[in-house]
Motif scaffolding. Structure first.
Motif, PDB file in Angstrom:
ATOM      1  N   SER A  72       5.193   2.021   7.066  1.00  0.00           N
ATOM      2  CA  SER A  72       5.892   1.352   5.964  1.00  0.00           C
ATOM      3  C   SER A  72       7.375   1.662   6.106  1.00  0.00           C
ATOM      4  O   SER A  72       7.823   2.769   5.808  1.00  0.00           O
ATOM      5  CB  SER A  72       5.364   1.845   4.614  1.00  0.00           C
ATOM      6  N   GLY A  79       2.892  -6.636   4.825  1.00  0.00           N
ATOM      7  CA  GLY A  79       3.040  -6.615   3.373  1.00  0.00           C
ATOM      8  C   GLY A  79       4.367  -6.031   2.975  1.00  0.00           C
ATOM      9  O   GLY A  79       4.846  -5.070   3.570  1.00  0.00           O
ATOM     10  N   ASP A 137       6.100  -4.434  -0.276  1.00  0.00           N
ATOM     11  CA  ASP A 137       5.897  -3.921  -1.626  1.00  0.00           C
ATOM     12  C   ASP A 137       6.933  -2.844  -1.905  1.00  0.00           C
ATOM     13  O   ASP A 137       7.159  -1.989  -1.065  1.00  0.00           O
ATOM     14  CB  ASP A 137       4.513  -3.287  -1.784  1.00  0.00           C
ATOM     15  N   ARG A 180      -1.969   2.526   3.222  1.00  0.00           N
ATOM     16  CA  ARG A 180      -2.461   3.743   3.872  1.00  0.00           C
ATOM     17  C   ARG A 180      -2.544   3.597   5.380  1.00  0.00           C
ATOM     18  O   ARG A 180      -3.037   2.605   5.902  1.00  0.00           O
ATOM     19  CB  ARG A 180      -3.863   4.093   3.357  1.00  0.00           C
ATOM     20  N   ASP A 222      -3.673   0.571  -1.699  1.00  0.00           N
ATOM     21  CA  ASP A 222      -4.516   1.012  -0.580  1.00  0.00           C
ATOM     22  C   ASP A 222      -4.095   0.384   0.750  1.00  0.00           C
ATOM     23  O   ASP A 222      -4.258   0.989   1.802  1.00  0.00           O
ATOM     24  CB  ASP A 222      -5.991   0.681  -0.838  1.00  0.00           C
ATOM     25  N   HIS A 223      -3.536  -0.816   0.716  1.00  0.00           N
ATOM     26  CA  HIS A 223      -3.125  -1.493   1.949  1.00  0.00           C
ATOM     27  C   HIS A 223      -1.978  -0.783   2.658  1.00  0.00           C
ATOM     28  O   HIS A 223      -1.685  -1.067   3.816  1.00  0.00           O
ATOM     29  CB  HIS A 223      -2.746  -2.953   1.658  1.00  0.00           C
ATOM     30  N   SER A 257      -1.562  -7.943   9.550  1.00  0.00           N
ATOM     31  CA  SER A 257      -1.053  -8.331   8.231  1.00  0.00           C
ATOM     32  C   SER A 257       0.277  -7.634   8.012  1.00  0.00           C
ATOM     33  O   SER A 257       0.535  -6.567   8.561  1.00  0.00           O
ATOM     34  CB  SER A 257      -2.035  -7.940   7.131  1.00  0.00           C
ATOM     35  N   SER A 266       5.468  -3.197   5.682  1.00  0.00           N
ATOM     36  CA  SER A 266       4.380  -2.457   6.308  1.00  0.00           C
ATOM     37  C   SER A 266       3.768  -3.228   7.461  1.00  0.00           C
ATOM     38  O   SER A 266       3.446  -4.405   7.319  1.00  0.00           O
ATOM     39  CB  SER A 266       3.300  -2.148   5.274  1.00  0.00           C
TER      40      SER A 266
END
Length: 189
Positions: free
Chosen positions: A120, A56, A58, A116, A113-114, A54, A63
């Protein structure tokens, strides 16, 4: 009681506001196309989307679960003091050239939490090149999308794996050529 509810925006509004604040490079990522992440300072490839489960984006971060040649500073834990990630702790991630390029979060608020224990990258400190993102296309605008057969998809996947294995060798050779050129006083740029 009513005054407290009025001062806190609903969670959905907070998420929308965060997306709008993302830098243009992150907002233009097309998830269907693979990409590579490079250090801005030395242009070494740090990660790609090929092995990512995945991805992400943010708060100006990209990440991914895996990265190469990143040095995580496990001796010092940094703390985020303000903003939506306030209270988070992270370790700095540096490129082998010494540039700080990202973070590895160790504790986060529940909404993050995603982040951790994944890499990133700070979007301002890396170059993201999306493969196949050229604006030019040889296909007609009304042509149906091309879908490869299962056999062709397997062949293409194997070619991608072969290319992925060859990239570090080519990068090492290029660094060798640059080193020789630098020692002889020539400039490659």
């Amino acid at each position: 009681g009513d005054r407290t509810q009025e001062s806190l925006p609903p969670p959905k509004l907070q998420q929308i506001a965060q997306v709008e604040l993302l830098p243009p490079a992150a907002m233009s990522l097309r998830p269907e196309l693979p990409f590579v992440v490079q250090c801005v300072a030395c242009r070494e490839i740090k990660a790609d989307s090929f092995g990512a489960m995945s991805v992400g984006v943010d708060n100006e971060l990209l990440s991914v679960p895996q990265a190469t040649n990143c040095v995580v500073d496990t001796t010092a834990l940094q703390r985020v003091e303000t903003g939506p990630q306030a209270g988070s702790t992270y370790q700095r991630c540096n490129c082998v050239c010494g540039s700080e390029i990202g973070r590895m979060y160790k504790t986060t608020p529940r909404d993050f939490d995603h982040l951790r224990d994944v890499f990133s990258f700070l979007i301002a400190r890396v170059h993201i090149h999306q493969l196949g993102s050229s604006e030019l296309s040889l296909e007609a605008a009304d042509a149906p999308p091309y879908l490869p057969s299962v056999l062709e998809a397997r062949r293409l996947r194997q070619e991608m794996l072969d290319l992925r294995a060859a990239l570090p060798l080519l990068e090492a050779r290029l660094r060798g050529v640059e080193a020789v050129a630098t020692r002889s006083g020539a400039s490659l740029r």
